[in-house]
Design an enzyme around this catalytic site. Structure first.
Site, PDB file in Angstrom:
ATOM      1  N   LYS A 116      27.694  55.829  61.989  1.00  0.00           N
ATOM      2  CA  LYS A 116      28.202  54.334  61.674  1.00  0.00           C
ATOM      3  C   LYS A 116      29.247  53.941  61.204  1.00  0.00           C
ATOM      4  O   LYS A 116      29.997  52.970  61.419  1.00  0.00           O
ATOM      5  CB  LYS A 116      26.850  53.641  60.572  1.00  0.00           C
ATOM      6  N   GLU A 200      26.871  47.492  53.257  1.00  0.00           N
ATOM      7  CA  GLU A 200      26.908  46.431  53.767  1.00  0.00           C
ATOM      8  C   GLU A 200      26.438  45.288  52.737  1.00  0.00           C
ATOM      9  O   GLU A 200      25.586  45.535  52.108  1.00  0.00           O
ATOM     10  CB  GLU A 200      26.254  46.341  55.161  1.00  0.00           C
ATOM     11  N   HIS A 235      11.864  48.445  59.829  1.00  0.00           N
ATOM     12  CA  HIS A 235      12.974  48.354  60.735  1.00  0.00           C
ATOM     13  C   HIS A 235      12.680  48.997  62.095  1.00  0.00           C
ATOM     14  O   HIS A 235      13.452  49.382  62.748  1.00  0.00           O
ATOM     15  CB  HIS A 235      13.815  49.487  59.845  1.00  0.00           C
ATOM     16  N   ARG A 297      22.455  54.768  75.028  1.00  0.00           N
ATOM     17  CA  ARG A 297      21.272  55.223  75.842  1.00  0.00           C
ATOM     18  C   ARG A 297      20.397  53.804  76.479  1.00  0.00           C
ATOM     19  O   ARG A 297      20.858  52.705  76.126  1.00  0.00           O
ATOM     20  CB  ARG A 297      20.289  56.078  75.061  1.00  0.00           C
TER      21      ARG A 297
END
Length: 665
Positions: A116, A200, A235, A297
């Site tokens: 990330k 973040e 999530h 993907r």
């Protein structure tokens, strides 16, 4: 075009890839573990190869075994599906090194988007807006704490190699930062072998917007518009739709253009998804949507994009992997209607969404007007070793309102037993006014809480249970019951519809006592007048698969395989009907036996009460650890603990009686 393809995956995605392959005349090859010997994807393949024991680490995740299977069967190409090895750059390289066609992105593209922090740096260079935060190399607690202060609380700490919510921690106060950081680092190390994190800014009303992209690996990239995947639990996505509600043309142009830039920045080939997080506190705005990550993907939710564009993304994957150009140009793609997808999981919402495993003795999914992608079938097994998703239900309608209603109806038709599912939960999500209005965000399910989980049978299900009770007394296998329905050759003896008294029945439905009155209509066609409690009576009619209540509400039913009367299916929820009692003209509620049974195999971790102790409804009696989760079994009513049959440390089988609570007199 290659002539054969091996799918390095299992379940519904393998079956879905096979469907396109068969249509294109491509021979299909499955791989399977010992636990999947009778799986649907094995049955549907032209050829299947056993690659190891049940645990994925010993079978589906062993690249060498997959490659050997490809060699042994003469496969020309490998499709990775999603999960397992699908985003493993080393595996992609090994496939190509073996002279096989890899139906996926180039290995260097997978690596570029695999971490990330590195991906965000790359996106900044490509001019793609990213969430405000810190993704630097300095991982000292001092630097990370200072960066969190700079960004401003609340913040999200994320494992750089994370996914699926693992290694992600929300920290709302500075004093909690050190603990949250340590937890994220532990999970990152445990799940991905990498303790590094990024930080973040936390969006208070986040929506999950993602864009389907497709590249040819030669510089050409198109987008197939956006999806909204905001309905999530822990999530994990639950319901997805396309297009995104509230997305205007200008915002769509900005987001899709950013997605195309992102894909071009990594020389992308094949199907991929650029995921964005949007601050929806003031609607969807181009300046409040930021890059989050890329999935290199095919996505679980790809069918909704296929529905609104008319494209078969797997066919596109095949063609581009074979060296053909992208089948359509950007200007040839457009949005038609609205599509929604629900993920049907083998899990029990009533027990904290604990996975449910076992044989699918009764398994019926909707048919008309619904696309069903599944790897399950009646008589098959849901294994403890793999993801509990057993099907995806997809609808496509002209409008969003029609799509939500159609998908709710599809989920309401699900009949699965004895494995539990989240179908009833999905119905409640889809019919909730906030969702219907498009006012959802990633916190919707957590905010609405228990209101989304069916906790008691509806009036229709209760009515149907009493019908089964009365019918069981009259037509049961044990001869004369002593009920007023006992008949001679001429029909029911001495019974009148206007009789002054009513015969009362009780049944335990899903652990709850249902008590009411039942009158026969004397027609001999299995129709009854039923009053639940003191409510006005309604006419109910039973046939071999359902009980119709008040002419227009259908409650499905099936035999349960035990001594119970059966199981009722009411708008996605399944309710076992047992402990039937005819109580004559006066009536008294039958009492549940109060047995607390293990929902699945597990280990007893605590027993906070003792035999003889008084308990109240909902009070924890036994705690069971199963599938790495702890589940509290609670008292079904106020009463006294009659017996405790286990001690901490015991290993128990599914359905084992752990304790018995006796109701107060």
């Amino acid at each position: 075009m290659f002539k054969s393809v091996l799918v390095a995956n299992r379940g519904e995605i393998a079956c879905r890839v096979f469907r396109t392959a068969r249509r294109m005349g491509v021979r299909t090859i499955a791989v399977y573990s010992e636990a999947d010997a009778d799986a649907l994807h094995v049955r549907e393949a032209d050829q299947a190869v056993l690659i190891g024991p049940a645990p994925a680490r010993d079978s589906y995740l062993v690249a060498e075994k997959v490659l050997q299977a490809a060699k042994d069967t003469g496969a020309e190409a490998i499709h990775p599906g999603y999960g397992f090895l699908s985003e493993n750059a080393d595996f992609a390289e090994a496939v190509e090194a073996a002279g096989l066609i890899w139906i996926g992105p180039k290995p260097h593209s997978i690596r570029a988007m695999g971490l990330k922090d590195a991906a965000k740096k790359l996106m900044i260079e490509a001019g793609v807006p990213v969430t405000p935060g810190y993704q630097g190399e300095d991982q000292s607690i001092g630097t990370l704490s200072a960066e969190a202060q700079r960004i401003g609380f609340p913040v999200l700490i994320k494992a750089v190699a994370g996914g699926g919510g693992k290694g992600m921690k929300l920290v709302e106060r500075a004093e909690d930062f050190a603990d949250g950081l340590a937890s994220a680092q532990r999970e990152g190390q445990s799940s991905f072998g990498d303790p590094r994190v990024l930080i973040e800014s936390y969006i208070t009303r986040p929506r999950h917007i993602e864009v389907q992209v497709f590249g040819d690996g030669k510089g050409e990239v198109v987008h197939l518009f956006e999806r909204d995947c905001s309905l999530q639990r822990r999530h994990q996505k639950v319901i997805e739709e396309a297009p995104a509600p509230g997305m205007d043309a200008a915002t769509r142009d900005a987001v899709t253009a950013a997605a195309v830039r992102a894909a071009k920045a990594v020389d992308y080939r094949g199907a991929g998804t650029i995921e964005f997080i949007a601050d929806a506190s003031d609607g969807l705005r181009a300046d409040r949507i930021w890059f989050m990550e890329m999935n290199t993907r095919l996505q679980v939710e790809h069918p909704v994009t296929e529905a609104i564009t008319g494209v078969d993304l797997v066919e596109w994957q095949f063609r581009v992997a074979a060296g053909e150009p992208i089948p359509l140009k950007q200007e040839e793609l457009s949005i038609k209607g609205w599509a929604m997808e629900a993920r049907l999981y083998a899990e029990d919402p009533a027990t904290g969404f604990l996975p449910s495993i076992g044989k699918l003795e009764h398994f019926r999914l909707p048919e008309d007007g619904v696309r069903v992608d599944t790897g399950a079938y009646e008589g098959g097994e849901v294994s403890q070793f793999y993801d509990p998703m057993i099907a995806k239900l997809i609808v496509h309608e002209d409008t969003r309102e029609a799509a939500a209603a159609a998908l709710a109806d599809a989920c309401a038709q699900v009949e699965v037993w004895p494995v539990r599912t989240n179908a009833g939960f999905l119905v409640r999500c889809l019919e909730h006014p906030r969702f219907v209005s498009g006012d959802g965000d990633t916190g919707f399910i957590a905010a609405e809480g228990e209101g989304l989980i069916p906790s008691a049978p509806s009036h229709a299900a209760a009515t149907a249970a009493l019908v089964l009770a009365a019918d069981g007394q009259h037509f049961g296998p044990h001869g004369s019951s002593g009920s007023p329905w006992e008949s001679d050759a001429d029909g029911i003896m001495g019974f009148r519809m206007n009789a002054a008294s009513r015969s009362r029945f009780s049944a335990v439905v899903g652990g709850r006592v249902i008590d009411g009155s039942v009158l026969s209509n004397q027609s001999g066609d299995l129709a009854w007048r039923v009053s639940v409690g003191d409510r006005e009576p309604v006419l109910a009619r039973r046939d071999y698969r359902s009980v119709v209540v008040a002419k227009d509400v259908s409650v499905g039913w099936a035999e349960s395989g035990g001594e119970n009367l059966g199981v009722l299916f009411d708008r996605g929820s399944a309710w076992l009907v047992d402990k039937v009692q005819w109580t004559g003209n006066h009536g008294s509620a039958a009492a549940s036996d109060g047995a607390l049974r293990a929902p699945m195999p597990g280990k007893i971790v605590s027993v906070p009460v003792k035999a003889g102790e008084a308990v109240t409804r909902g009070q924890p009696v036994v705690a069971l650890e199963a599938m790495k989760m702890e589940h509290a079994l609670t008292a079904p009513f106020d009463g006294v603990v009659e017996s405790i049959d286990v001690t901490p440390g015991d290993q128990v089988a599914a359905d084992a009686v752990l304790a018995v609570v006796k109701a107060k007199d």
